[in-house]
Design a protein around this motif. Sequence first.
Motif, PDB file in Angstrom:
ATOM      1  N   SER A   9       0.805  -1.221   0.000  1.00 35.44           N
ATOM      2  CA  SER A   9       0.000   0.000   0.000  1.00 35.44           C
ATOM      3  C   SER A   9       0.845   1.281   0.000  1.00 35.44           C
ATOM      4  CB  SER A   9      -0.937   0.011   1.206  1.00 35.44           C
ATOM      5  OG  SER A   9      -0.203   0.206   2.402  1.00 35.44           O
ATOM      6  N   ARG A  11       3.541   2.182  -1.979  1.00 34.88           N
ATOM      7  CA  ARG A  11       4.101   2.662  -3.241  1.00 34.88           C
ATOM      8  C   ARG A  11       3.216   2.239  -4.406  1.00 34.88           C
ATOM      9  NH1 ARG A  11       9.832   3.232  -2.663  1.00 34.88           N
ATOM     10  NH2 ARG A  11      10.021   3.846  -4.847  1.00 34.88           N
ATOM     11  N   ALA A  12       3.341   2.954  -5.512  1.00 34.21           N
ATOM     12  CA  ALA A  12       2.539   2.645  -6.701  1.00 34.21           C
ATOM     13  C   ALA A  12       2.916   1.290  -7.292  1.00 34.21           C
ATOM     14  CB  ALA A  12       2.702   3.737  -7.749  1.00 34.21           C
ATOM     15  N   VAL A  13       4.201   0.949  -7.241  1.00 32.73           N
ATOM     16  CA  VAL A  13       4.661  -0.340  -7.768  1.00 32.73           C
ATOM     17  C   VAL A  13       5.564  -0.992  -6.730  1.00 32.73           C
ATOM     18  CG1 VAL A  13       5.926  -1.538  -9.591  1.00 32.73           C
ATOM     19  CG2 VAL A  13       4.555   0.485 -10.152  1.00 32.73           C
ATOM     20  N   ILE A  71       0.763  -3.452  -8.597  1.00 33.73           N
ATOM     21  CA  ILE A  71       0.659  -2.115  -9.177  1.00 33.73           C
ATOM     22  C   ILE A  71      -0.621  -1.482  -8.641  1.00 33.73           C
ATOM     23  CG2 ILE A  71       0.436  -0.749 -11.292  1.00 33.73           C
ATOM     24  CD1 ILE A  71       1.991  -2.975 -12.743  1.00 33.73           C
ATOM     25  N   GLY A  72      -0.481  -0.299  -8.078  1.00 34.86           N
ATOM     26  CA  GLY A  72      -1.641   0.380  -7.508  1.00 34.86           C
ATOM     27  C   GLY A  72      -2.283  -0.405  -6.376  1.00 34.86           C
ATOM     28  N   GLU A  97      -2.016   4.903 -14.669  1.00 36.92           N
ATOM     29  CA  GLU A  97      -3.224   4.928 -13.831  1.00 36.92           C
ATOM     30  C   GLU A  97      -2.884   4.816 -12.351  1.00 36.92           C
ATOM     31  OE1 GLU A  97      -6.839   1.848 -13.130  1.00 36.92           O
ATOM     32  OE2 GLU A  97      -6.455   2.378 -15.219  1.00 36.92           O
ATOM     33  N   ALA A  98      -1.838   4.054 -12.039  1.00 36.15           N
ATOM     34  CA  ALA A  98      -1.422   3.858 -10.643  1.00 36.15           C
ATOM     35  C   ALA A  98      -0.582   5.022 -10.127  1.00 36.15           C
ATOM     36  CB  ALA A  98      -0.653   2.553 -10.506  1.00 36.15           C
ATOM     37  N   GLY A  99      -0.188   5.937 -11.016  1.00 35.56           N
ATOM     38  CA  GLY A  99       0.648   7.067 -10.599  1.00 35.56           C
ATOM     39  C   GLY A  99       2.122   6.731 -10.563  1.00 35.56           C
ATOM     40  N   ALA A 100       2.519   5.663 -11.247  1.00 31.42           N
ATOM     41  CA  ALA A 100       3.923   5.261 -11.256  1.00 31.42           C
ATOM     42  C   ALA A 100       4.713   5.924 -12.378  1.00 31.42           C
ATOM     43  CB  ALA A 100       4.029   3.737 -11.392  1.00 31.42           C
ATOM     44  N   TRP A 102       4.722   9.533 -14.930  1.00 31.86           N
ATOM     45  CA  TRP A 102       4.141  10.864 -15.060  1.00 31.86           C
ATOM     46  C   TRP A 102       4.026  11.293 -16.517  1.00 31.86           C
ATOM     47  CZ3 TRP A 102       4.566   8.837 -10.822  1.00 31.86           C
ATOM     48  CH2 TRP A 102       4.996   9.378  -9.633  1.00 31.86           C
TER      49      TRP A 102
END
Length: 103
Positions: A9, A11-13, A71-72, A97-100, A102
């Motif tokens: 939970s 980090r994005a990845v 992921i996410g 989508e996960a914000g990993a 930009w």
Amino acid sequence: MDKVKKLVSQRAVVVFSSSSCCMCHTVKSLLHDLGVNAAVHELDEEPRGREMETALAVLVRRNPLVPLVFIGGKLVGSTDRIMSLHLGGELVPLLHEAGALWV
């Protein structure tokens, strides 16, 4: 299991890996080359790596366990799934989508 959920939970990845695994290296390299700053947890180097490995094995019900990519906050899978998503053009949008990513 709580430790694994907490790590996933944060980090994005998140990649659970083994430092000597060639397939783990492949997945980590792909993510790095895409510009992803993944949290990598080398289970063979973590103080509680064996406990985390057991929790992950229960979660995915398969062997070999690593690499395992989230992921996410969601389990995406191992090398075959990550490569399939990448070759199908679905990995980068999922990472966005996960914000990993930009860009």
